[in-house]
Scaffold this motif. Structure first.
Motif, PDB file in Angstrom:
ATOM      1  N   GLY A  45       2.586  -9.772  -5.013  1.00 18.19           N
ATOM      2  CA  GLY A  45       1.229  -9.415  -4.627  1.00 18.19           C
ATOM      3  C   GLY A  45       0.752  -8.174  -5.336  1.00 18.19           C
ATOM      4  O   GLY A  45       1.368  -7.688  -6.289  1.00 18.19           O
ATOM      5  N   ASP A  46      -0.374  -7.636  -4.847  1.00 23.97           N
ATOM      6  CA  ASP A  46      -0.961  -6.442  -5.436  1.00 23.97           C
ATOM      7  C   ASP A  46      -0.208  -5.183  -4.995  1.00 23.97           C
ATOM      8  O   ASP A  46       0.502  -5.189  -3.988  1.00 23.97           O
ATOM      9  CB  ASP A  46      -2.421  -6.294  -5.004  1.00 23.97           C
ATOM     10  CG  ASP A  46      -3.312  -7.389  -5.576  1.00 23.97           C
ATOM     11  OD1 ASP A  46      -2.808  -8.245  -6.328  1.00 23.97           O
ATOM     12  OD2 ASP A  46      -4.512  -7.391  -5.258  1.00 23.97           O
ATOM     13  N   VAL A  47      -0.385  -4.124  -5.761  1.00 22.26           N
ATOM     14  CA  VAL A  47       0.068  -2.788  -5.359  1.00 22.26           C
ATOM     15  C   VAL A  47      -1.158  -1.883  -5.330  1.00 22.26           C
ATOM     16  O   VAL A  47      -1.926  -1.831  -6.304  1.00 22.26           O
ATOM     17  CB  VAL A  47       1.121  -2.221  -6.326  1.00 22.26           C
ATOM     18  CG1 VAL A  47       1.449  -0.774  -5.953  1.00 22.26           C
ATOM     19  CG2 VAL A  47       2.394  -3.059  -6.283  1.00 22.26           C
ATOM     20  N   ILE A  48      -1.355  -1.187  -4.207  1.00 24.20           N
ATOM     21  CA  ILE A  48      -2.463  -0.266  -4.038  1.00 24.20           C
ATOM     22  C   ILE A  48      -1.884   1.131  -3.816  1.00 24.20           C
ATOM     23  O   ILE A  48      -1.127   1.344  -2.873  1.00 24.20           O
ATOM     24  CB  ILE A  48      -3.347  -0.666  -2.841  1.00 24.20           C
ATOM     25  CG1 ILE A  48      -3.896  -2.087  -3.047  1.00 24.20           C
ATOM     26  CG2 ILE A  48      -4.476   0.335  -2.646  1.00 24.20           C
ATOM     27  CD1 ILE A  48      -4.621  -2.631  -1.837  1.00 24.20           C
ATOM     28  N   VAL A  49      -2.217   2.053  -4.699  1.00 23.71           N
ATOM     29  CA  VAL A  49      -1.710   3.421  -4.606  1.00 23.71           C
ATOM     30  C   VAL A  49      -2.870   4.337  -4.236  1.00 23.71           C
ATOM     31  O   VAL A  49      -3.831   4.475  -5.001  1.00 23.71           O
ATOM     32  CB  VAL A  49      -1.073   3.882  -5.930  1.00 23.71           C
ATOM     33  CG1 VAL A  49      -0.534   5.302  -5.786  1.00 23.71           C
ATOM     34  CG2 VAL A  49       0.050   2.938  -6.344  1.00 23.71           C
ATOM     35  N   ILE A 102       0.848  -1.193   0.000  1.00 22.78           N
ATOM     36  CA  ILE A 102       0.000   0.000   0.000  1.00 22.78           C
ATOM     37  C   ILE A 102       0.883   1.241   0.000  1.00 22.78           C
ATOM     38  O   ILE A 102       1.733   1.413   0.880  1.00 22.78           O
ATOM     39  CB  ILE A 102      -0.944   0.008   1.212  1.00 22.78           C
ATOM     40  CG1 ILE A 102      -1.845  -1.242   1.184  1.00 22.78           C
ATOM     41  CG2 ILE A 102      -1.797   1.277   1.221  1.00 22.78           C
ATOM     42  CD1 ILE A 102      -2.731  -1.374   2.407  1.00 22.78           C
ATOM     43  N   ILE A 103       0.705   2.109  -0.978  1.00 26.04           N
ATOM     44  CA  ILE A 103       1.464   3.348  -1.115  1.00 26.04           C
ATOM     45  C   ILE A 103       0.516   4.510  -0.828  1.00 26.04           C
ATOM     46  O   ILE A 103      -0.390   4.790  -1.610  1.00 26.04           O
ATOM     47  CB  ILE A 103       2.073   3.482  -2.527  1.00 26.04           C
ATOM     48  CG1 ILE A 103       2.880   2.235  -2.891  1.00 26.04           C
ATOM     49  CG2 ILE A 103       2.929   4.736  -2.615  1.00 26.04           C
ATOM     50  CD1 ILE A 103       4.048   1.963  -1.981  1.00 26.04           C
ATOM     51  N   ASN A 104       0.732   5.183   0.290  1.00 25.76           N
ATOM     52  CA  ASN A 104      -0.175   6.244   0.727  1.00 25.76           C
ATOM     53  C   ASN A 104       0.372   7.619   0.333  1.00 25.76           C
ATOM     54  O   ASN A 104       0.526   8.506   1.171  1.00 25.76           O
ATOM     55  CB  ASN A 104      -0.377   6.160   2.244  1.00 25.76           C
ATOM     56  CG  ASN A 104      -1.515   7.041   2.713  1.00 25.76           C
ATOM     57  OD1 ASN A 104      -2.362   7.453   1.924  1.00 25.76           O
ATOM     58  ND2 ASN A 104      -1.530   7.358   3.997  1.00 25.76           N
ATOM     59  N   ARG A 105       0.682   7.775  -0.947  1.00 28.48           N
ATOM     60  CA  ARG A 105       1.239   9.045  -1.427  1.00 28.48           C
ATOM     61  C   ARG A 105       1.224   9.049  -2.947  1.00 28.48           C
ATOM     62  O   ARG A 105       0.925   8.030  -3.587  1.00 28.48           O
ATOM     63  CB  ARG A 105       2.677   9.223  -0.941  1.00 28.48           C
ATOM     64  CG  ARG A 105       3.607   8.088  -1.352  1.00 28.48           C
ATOM     65  CD  ARG A 105       5.030   8.319  -0.904  1.00 28.48           C
ATOM     66  NE  ARG A 105       5.871   7.153  -1.101  1.00 28.48           N
ATOM     67  CZ  ARG A 105       6.419   6.796  -2.256  1.00 28.48           C
ATOM     68  NH1 ARG A 105       6.209   7.545  -3.338  1.00 28.48           N
ATOM     69  NH2 ARG A 105       7.173   5.723  -2.349  1.00 28.48           N
ATOM     70  N   VAL A 106       1.584  10.160  -3.513  1.00 30.53           N
ATOM     71  CA  VAL A 106       1.757  10.249  -4.964  1.00 30.53           C
ATOM     72  C   VAL A 106       3.050   9.545  -5.364  1.00 30.53           C
ATOM     73  O   VAL A 106       4.077   9.691  -4.699  1.00 30.53           O
ATOM     74  CB  VAL A 106       1.792  11.728  -5.406  1.00 30.53           C
ATOM     75  CG1 VAL A 106       2.152  11.842  -6.884  1.00 30.53           C
ATOM     76  CG2 VAL A 106       0.449  12.389  -5.134  1.00 30.53           C
ATOM     77  N   VAL A 107       3.012   8.771  -6.433  1.00 21.94           N
ATOM     78  CA  VAL A 107       4.216   8.164  -6.995  1.00 21.94           C
ATOM     79  C   VAL A 107       4.727   9.107  -8.078  1.00 21.94           C
ATOM     80  O   VAL A 107       4.078   9.294  -9.109  1.00 21.94           O
ATOM     81  CB  VAL A 107       3.924   6.767  -7.579  1.00 21.94           C
ATOM     82  CG1 VAL A 107       5.211   6.142  -8.108  1.00 21.94           C
ATOM     83  CG2 VAL A 107       3.298   5.867  -6.522  1.00 21.94           C
ATOM     84  N   ARG A 108       5.877   9.706  -7.832  1.00 24.76           N
ATOM     85  CA  ARG A 108       6.360  10.784  -8.691  1.00 24.76           C
ATOM     86  C   ARG A 108       7.187  10.263  -9.867  1.00 24.76           C
ATOM     87  O   ARG A 108       7.649   9.129  -9.865  1.00 24.76           O
ATOM     88  CB  ARG A 108       7.171  11.784  -7.859  1.00 24.76           C
ATOM     89  CG  ARG A 108       6.357  12.359  -6.696  1.00 24.76           C
ATOM     90  CD  ARG A 108       7.010  13.579  -6.082  1.00 24.76           C
ATOM     91  NE  ARG A 108       6.213  14.086  -4.971  1.00 24.76           N
ATOM     92  CZ  ARG A 108       5.127  14.830  -5.106  1.00 24.76           C
ATOM     93  NH1 ARG A 108       4.713  15.161  -6.314  1.00 24.76           N
ATOM     94  NH2 ARG A 108       4.450  15.250  -4.051  1.00 24.76           N
ATOM     95  N   SER A 109       7.375  11.120 -10.847  1.00 28.30           N
ATOM     96  CA  SER A 109       8.126  10.776 -12.055  1.00 28.30           C
ATOM     97  C   SER A 109       9.515  10.256 -11.697  1.00 28.30           C
ATOM     98  O   SER A 109      10.207  10.826 -10.847  1.00 28.30           O
ATOM     99  CB  SER A 109       8.247  12.004 -12.956  1.00 28.30           C
ATOM    100  OG  SER A 109       8.982  11.711 -14.112  1.00 28.30           O
ATOM    101  N   GLY A 110       9.908   9.156 -12.329  1.00 26.11           N
ATOM    102  CA  GLY A 110      11.209   8.551 -12.078  1.00 26.11           C
ATOM    103  C   GLY A 110      11.201   7.487 -10.999  1.00 26.11           C
ATOM    104  O   GLY A 110      12.165   6.739 -10.876  1.00 26.11           O
ATOM    105  N   GLN A 111      10.125   7.404 -10.209  1.00 24.31           N
ATOM    106  CA  GLN A 111      10.046   6.395  -9.155  1.00 24.31           C
ATOM    107  C   GLN A 111       9.493   5.083  -9.711  1.00 24.31           C
ATOM    108  O   GLN A 111       8.660   5.073 -10.612  1.00 24.31           O
ATOM    109  CB  GLN A 111       9.154   6.876  -8.014  1.00 24.31           C
ATOM    110  CG  GLN A 111       9.725   8.063  -7.251  1.00 24.31           C
ATOM    111  CD  GLN A 111       8.842   8.478  -6.100  1.00 24.31           C
ATOM    112  OE1 GLN A 111       7.622   8.496  -6.208  1.00 24.31           O
ATOM    113  NE2 GLN A 111       9.454   8.830  -4.977  1.00 24.31           N
ATOM    114  N   SER A 112       9.971   3.973  -9.153  1.00 25.56           N
ATOM    115  CA  SER A 112       9.500   2.643  -9.528  1.00 25.56           C
ATOM    116  C   SER A 112       9.066   1.912  -8.266  1.00 25.56           C
ATOM    117  O   SER A 112       9.869   1.688  -7.358  1.00 25.56           O
ATOM    118  CB  SER A 112      10.604   1.855 -10.248  1.00 25.56           C
ATOM    119  OG  SER A 112      10.164   0.549 -10.572  1.00 25.56           O
ATOM    120  N   ILE A 113       7.799   1.540  -8.195  1.00 25.36           N
ATOM    121  CA  ILE A 113       7.249   0.805  -7.057  1.00 25.36           C
ATOM    122  C   ILE A 113       7.030  -0.636  -7.495  1.00 25.36           C
ATOM    123  O   ILE A 113       6.351  -0.891  -8.491  1.00 25.36           O
ATOM    124  CB  ILE A 113       5.912   1.417  -6.587  1.00 25.36           C
ATOM    125  CG1 ILE A 113       6.092   2.902  -6.246  1.00 25.36           C
ATOM    126  CG2 ILE A 113       5.362   0.641  -5.397  1.00 25.36           C
ATOM    127  CD1 ILE A 113       7.051   3.171  -5.111  1.00 25.36           C
TER     128      ILE A 113
END
Length: 236
Positions: A142-146, A126-137
């Protein structure tokens, strides 16, 4: 002095070239043209199992990949004793591919095999923020929840499904470990690239009725489908 070491897993793409290599490379060039930057910063494992030692162009194939800025971290499926591969540079042989836990270095005694870490394939990231340009999550297990937006130039990679509760403007790559049932959901579809289980679609190919809207992406008969999300129509 105690020497400590830790295991760390990285998600790698697997390329499985087919003969004739000249045609396969032409197809690769077309894919790279349509999805510019898809291989940027991506570690790649080359699977040679569909080729044999007499495949035309095999001797210079590694150099062809280098010219396309494809970074090989492993080679599998071939025999390094083939005459065509004698000039190749071979990365360190990779084993397994699942996440690893702490590694205990031997201290003068017989080495013992490290206990494998138990991977929870259903645990979401779970990513509780904006995923900014250049970042890789990445969450290959499993799943990814943004709970925010995924900016243009950002990347989400998941072994399962991807859920973006904001605009999806970057790249979303789901089902990477052979999970074709994975899906991609977003509150606003503006993605640069979508992929599930190795099948992908770039922005120019997305249906107009889904762009800018809440949408889902699923794989059906080796083809990605992008459809608007409407109340009462979602299939889980």
């Amino acid at each position: 002095m105690t020497i400590r070491a830790r295991g760390r897993s990285f998600l790698a793409l697997i390329l499985s070239p087919e003969a004739p290599l000249k045609d396969w490379l032409a197809g690769l060039d077309e894919h790279m043209r349509r999805a510019a930057g898809f291989f940027n910063r991506q570690p790649v494992i080359l699977d040679l199992s569909l080729l044999d030692e007499n495949t035309e162009g095999l001797a210079g194939f590694q150099q062809e990949l280098r010219q396309r800025h494809i970074h090989l971290i492993g080679i599998e499926g071939g025999d390094r004793h083939w005459a065509a591969l004698q000039s190749w540079e071979w990365p360190i042989e990779l084993q397994g591919g699942r996440p690893s836990g702490p590694v205990n270095l031997p201290d003068g005694e017989e080495p013992q095999a490290a206990e494998p870490a138990t991977a929870n394939l259903s645990e979401p990231l779970i990513i509780n923020r904006v995923v900014r340009s250049g970042q890789s999550i990445q969450n290959p297990d499993g799943d990814v929840i943004v709970l925010g937006a995924v900016s243009s130039g950002a990347e989400i990679i998941a072994g399962g499904s991807i859920h973006v509760y904001g605009p999806l403007r970057g790249r979303a790559i789901a089902g990477v470990d052979g999970h074709p049932q994975a899906r991609i959901y977003t509150a606003k579809m503006e993605a640069e690239l979508l992929a599930i289980d190795g099948f992908y679609m770039v922005a120019e190919e997305m249906p107009e009725d889904s762009v800018g809207k809440a949408a889902q992406v699923y794989l059906e008969q080796e083809r990605l489908n992008v459809t608007p999300l409407q109340a009462g129509t979602v299939k889980i």
